[in-house]
Scaffold this active site. Sequence first.
Site, short mmCIF file in Angstrom:
data_model
loop_
_atom_site.label_atom_id
_atom_site.label_comp_id
_atom_site.label_asym_id
_atom_site.label_seq_id
_atom_site.Cartn_x
_atom_site.Cartn_y
_atom_site.Cartn_z
N GLY A 35 -13.21 -5.50 3.46
CA GLY A 35 -12.00 -6.26 3.16
C GLY A 35 -11.74 -7.28 4.26
O GLY A 35 -12.21 -7.11 5.40
N ALA A 36 -10.99 -8.32 3.94
CA ALA A 36 -10.69 -9.35 4.95
C ALA A 36 -9.27 -9.88 4.81
O ALA A 36 -8.96 -10.98 5.25
CB ALA A 36 -11.69 -10.51 4.82
N CYS B 83 0.82 -1.21 0.00
CA CYS B 83 0.00 0.00 0.00
C CYS B 83 0.86 1.27 0.00
O CYS B 83 0.35 2.36 -0.28
CB CYS B 83 -0.94 0.02 1.20
SG CYS B 83 -0.10 0.02 2.80
#
Length: 420
Positions: free
Chosen positions: A189-190, A50
């Site tokens: 998200g997971a 990210c």
Amino acid sequence: MSIVAIGCNHRSSPLSILERMTIAPDDIPKALSDLGSADHLSEVVVLSTCNRVEIYAYAEKFHGGYQDIREYFGRHAGLAPEDVNDHLYALHDTEAIRHLFSVTAGLDSAVIGEHEILGQVRTAWERSAEHGTVGSTLGPLFRHAVETGKRARTDTAIGRGIASVSQAAVALATEQLGGLDGRTVLVLGAGEMAEGTVKSLAAAGTSDIFVANRTWENAVALAEACGGTAVSLDAVGDALVAVDMLVTTTGAQQLILESGEIAAFISRRDGRELVIVDVAVPRDVAPGAGELPGVTLLDMDDIGVFVEQQMASRTRVVGNVETIVGEEVDRYRTVTSAREVAPLIAQFRTRGNDIVDVELARFSGKLSDLDASQREAVEAMARGIVNKLLHEPTIRLKDAAGHARGDRLADSLRDLFDLD
């Protein structure tokens, strides 16, 4: 041959460019295939998180390798070469090694000392090894980088306090909301980032955590792990009407929530404020959502500013880690140079013995009157003279291995004696 590191990160590029450059996990195999077949690249590792996207390579020549990687980034991001140039940093050899070790030690992250990057570097290395793009140069390099990251966290306090993007995101949201006690949060998200987020939310006293993900089983597993509730994607709208905060962490390559969608949910909230923390790269939420009444939108740029303020007091720790990185770079260079110089020394000595063999053969007629013991004495003398001449250059080359002087001596030896 050169080790090169070329890429962009949260410091070199605005988020709008970084999210275009980012290589999604599903696209890594194709990236490795494309780069591995490039004209000037022998080995390749792709690191995309990210905060950064970097390509490490063993290149035939630096400039040729740079061109191959720049062209790949341009194709991937849909940018002209000159636009790519403005945002790429390019390092080679010792500086590329130092950069990789600094990254793995957590010095180059949005959150100084983050623990997630160590696993991300290891995963990037392993995936490249699986696809056959790592060999005898990048393999040992990345192994040493992981060891450096472990040492930095073991020997210093670099990993204490806020040590991940997810922790920083929750801390920033806590500041915005005046605390998370009794608050409700929806996490989209997971994956790894979502897992870190729900742990931080639970530790901060969040009342209810809802988890939504395109794979229902993953949403259920993460929700159960934090004592929360799984929510289907179809029910995300209703959840947004009720919660105090939304955290988005998906790996989607397109926006998940447009401004218009969020505006529709806001109209049903009776004026209650909604804090949205978008830690996804590319972004999950349209930037325009931050202009809606009652919505506070925070993204990776905001987290970066927040973290810089929080990290100002950690200068001494950073200095200690920089010292470790410097020591490990020197150790890697010493080990690698010693390994590389061994074949050169062997070839150097072989060349000397070959000369002795040629000269003995050339003078064999003149030595024919000598008996066996005398011939052995002449041969021993010839080899002894050559060995004494080779001894000092060999010792100096071994002693200088791992330093710039050693590289210069090795290059001179190859040039003077026409060695490979």
